[in-house]
Design a protein around this motif. Structure first.
Motif, PDB file in Angstrom:
ATOM      1  N   ILE A 108    -111.028 -22.117 -13.792  1.00 39.76           N
ATOM      2  CA  ILE A 108    -112.353 -22.551 -14.250  1.00 39.76           C
ATOM      3  C   ILE A 108    -112.909 -23.646 -13.342  1.00 39.76           C
ATOM      4  N   VAL A 109    -112.056 -24.586 -12.978  1.00 43.05           N
ATOM      5  CA  VAL A 109    -112.452 -25.711 -12.124  1.00 43.05           C
ATOM      6  C   VAL A 109    -111.559 -25.680 -10.884  1.00 43.05           C
ATOM      7  N   LEU A 163    -118.629 -30.998 -15.019  1.00 43.02           N
ATOM      8  CA  LEU A 163    -118.630 -29.568 -15.319  1.00 43.02           C
ATOM      9  C   LEU A 163    -120.048 -29.029 -15.399  1.00 43.02           C
ATOM     10  N   ASN A 164    -120.209 -27.791 -14.970  1.00 39.55           N
ATOM     11  CA  ASN A 164    -121.501 -27.124 -15.083  1.00 39.55           C
ATOM     12  C   ASN A 164    -121.500 -26.189 -16.293  1.00 39.55           C
ATOM     13  N   GLU A 165    -122.637 -25.586 -16.567  1.00 38.75           N
ATOM     14  CA  GLU A 165    -122.771 -24.742 -17.759  1.00 38.75           C
ATOM     15  C   GLU A 165    -121.820 -23.556 -17.722  1.00 38.75           C
ATOM     16  N   ASN A 166    -121.667 -22.925 -16.578  1.00 36.35           N
ATOM     17  CA  ASN A 166    -120.773 -21.776 -16.446  1.00 36.35           C
ATOM     18  C   ASN A 166    -119.325 -22.170 -16.777  1.00 36.35           C
ATOM     19  N   GLN A 167    -118.895 -23.324 -16.295  1.00 36.84           N
ATOM     20  CA  GLN A 167    -117.540 -23.798 -16.582  1.00 36.84           C
ATOM     21  C   GLN A 167    -117.359 -24.092 -18.065  1.00 36.84           C
ATOM     22  N   LEU A 168    -118.369 -24.693 -18.696  1.00 39.79           N
ATOM     23  CA  LEU A 168    -118.271 -24.974 -20.137  1.00 39.79           C
ATOM     24  C   LEU A 168    -118.188 -23.687 -20.943  1.00 39.79           C
ATOM     25  N   ILE A 169    -118.943 -22.685 -20.557  1.00 40.52           N
ATOM     26  CA  ILE A 169    -118.885 -21.394 -21.248  1.00 40.52           C
ATOM     27  C   ILE A 169    -117.476 -20.820 -21.158  1.00 40.52           C
ATOM     28  N   GLN A 174    -111.311 -24.275 -30.137  1.00 40.45           N
ATOM     29  CA  GLN A 174    -111.562 -23.943 -31.540  1.00 40.45           C
ATOM     30  C   GLN A 174    -112.976 -24.321 -31.939  1.00 40.45           C
ATOM     31  N   GLU A 175    -113.460 -25.447 -31.422  1.00 36.95           N
ATOM     32  CA  GLU A 175    -114.838 -25.880 -31.671  1.00 36.95           C
ATOM     33  C   GLU A 175    -115.582 -25.834 -30.347  1.00 36.95           C
ATOM     34  N   PRO A 176    -116.378 -24.804 -30.123  1.00 37.13           N
ATOM     35  CA  PRO A 176    -117.066 -24.675 -28.837  1.00 37.13           C
ATOM     36  C   PRO A 176    -118.026 -25.824 -28.568  1.00 37.13           C
ATOM     37  N   ASN A 189    -125.958 -29.423 -23.808  1.00 41.57           N
ATOM     38  CA  ASN A 189    -127.349 -29.857 -23.696  1.00 41.57           C
ATOM     39  C   ASN A 189    -127.407 -30.794 -22.485  1.00 41.57           C
ATOM     40  N   PHE A 190    -127.733 -30.217 -21.336  1.00 38.41           N
ATOM     41  CA  PHE A 190    -127.708 -30.979 -20.094  1.00 38.41           C
ATOM     42  C   PHE A 190    -128.884 -31.943 -19.970  1.00 38.41           C
ATOM     43  N   ASP A 191    -129.856 -31.842 -20.847  1.00 40.23           N
ATOM     44  CA  ASP A 191    -130.948 -32.820 -20.848  1.00 40.23           C
ATOM     45  C   ASP A 191    -130.472 -34.165 -21.387  1.00 40.23           C
ATOM     46  N   LEU A 192    -129.537 -34.120 -22.345  1.00 36.81           N
ATOM     47  CA  LEU A 192    -129.066 -35.349 -22.992  1.00 36.81           C
ATOM     48  C   LEU A 192    -127.684 -35.807 -22.549  1.00 36.81           C
ATOM     49  N   TYR A 193    -126.841 -34.867 -22.119  1.00 35.48           N
ATOM     50  CA  TYR A 193    -125.430 -35.177 -21.882  1.00 35.48           C
ATOM     51  C   TYR A 193    -124.943 -34.659 -20.531  1.00 35.48           C
ATOM     52  N   PHE A 194    -123.829 -35.253 -20.073  1.00 30.78           N
ATOM     53  CA  PHE A 194    -123.083 -34.638 -18.980  1.00 30.78           C
ATOM     54  C   PHE A 194    -121.629 -34.537 -19.417  1.00 30.78           C
ATOM     55  N   TYR A 195    -120.921 -33.604 -18.804  1.00 25.51           N
ATOM     56  CA  TYR A 195    -119.605 -33.177 -19.260  1.00 25.51           C
ATOM     57  C   TYR A 195    -118.622 -33.332 -18.115  1.00 25.51           C
TER      58      TYR A 195
END
Length: 94
Positions: free
Chosen positions: A44-45, A60-66, A73-75, A79-85
């Motif tokens: 993934i990374v 992480l980007n959206e594709n990696q989070l998906i 268990q809890e996906p 929301n990349f406007d408010l958060y970064f991962y």
């Protein structure tokens, strides 16, 4: 303490996805991903050459989070406007 001594004191490595609020970098949520096999994590990374064990933080980007969501268990509902991962690694020492 020398780095050799630290290595001897290491109990385990923990990996988490941390969700940070963009406007103040406050941690909103921490998701432990130790149950995900490391071989899956590096699919993934893909690790850079200078960090093969993903010890450094990796945004992480959206594709990696998906892809991570398939194993959680809890996906994460990104929301990349408010958060970064960030994929982060922490050593747990004696």
């Amino acid at each position: 303490m020398s780095s050799g001594n630290l290595r001897n004191e290491l109990i385990r490595i923990e990996r988490e996805i941390k969700i940070y609020r963009k406007n103040d970098s406050e941690i909103i949520r921490e998701i432990n991903i130790d149950s995900i096999d490391f071989n899956i994590i590096i699919e993934i990374v893909p690790p850079p050459e200078d960090d093969p064990l993903l010890y450094e933080g990796h945004i992480l980007n959206e594709n990696q989070l998906i892809k991570f969501n398939h194993y959680l268990q809890e996906p994460i509902n990104p929301n990349f406007d408010l958060y970064f991962y960030v994929l982060e690694c922490t050593g747990i020492y004696k």
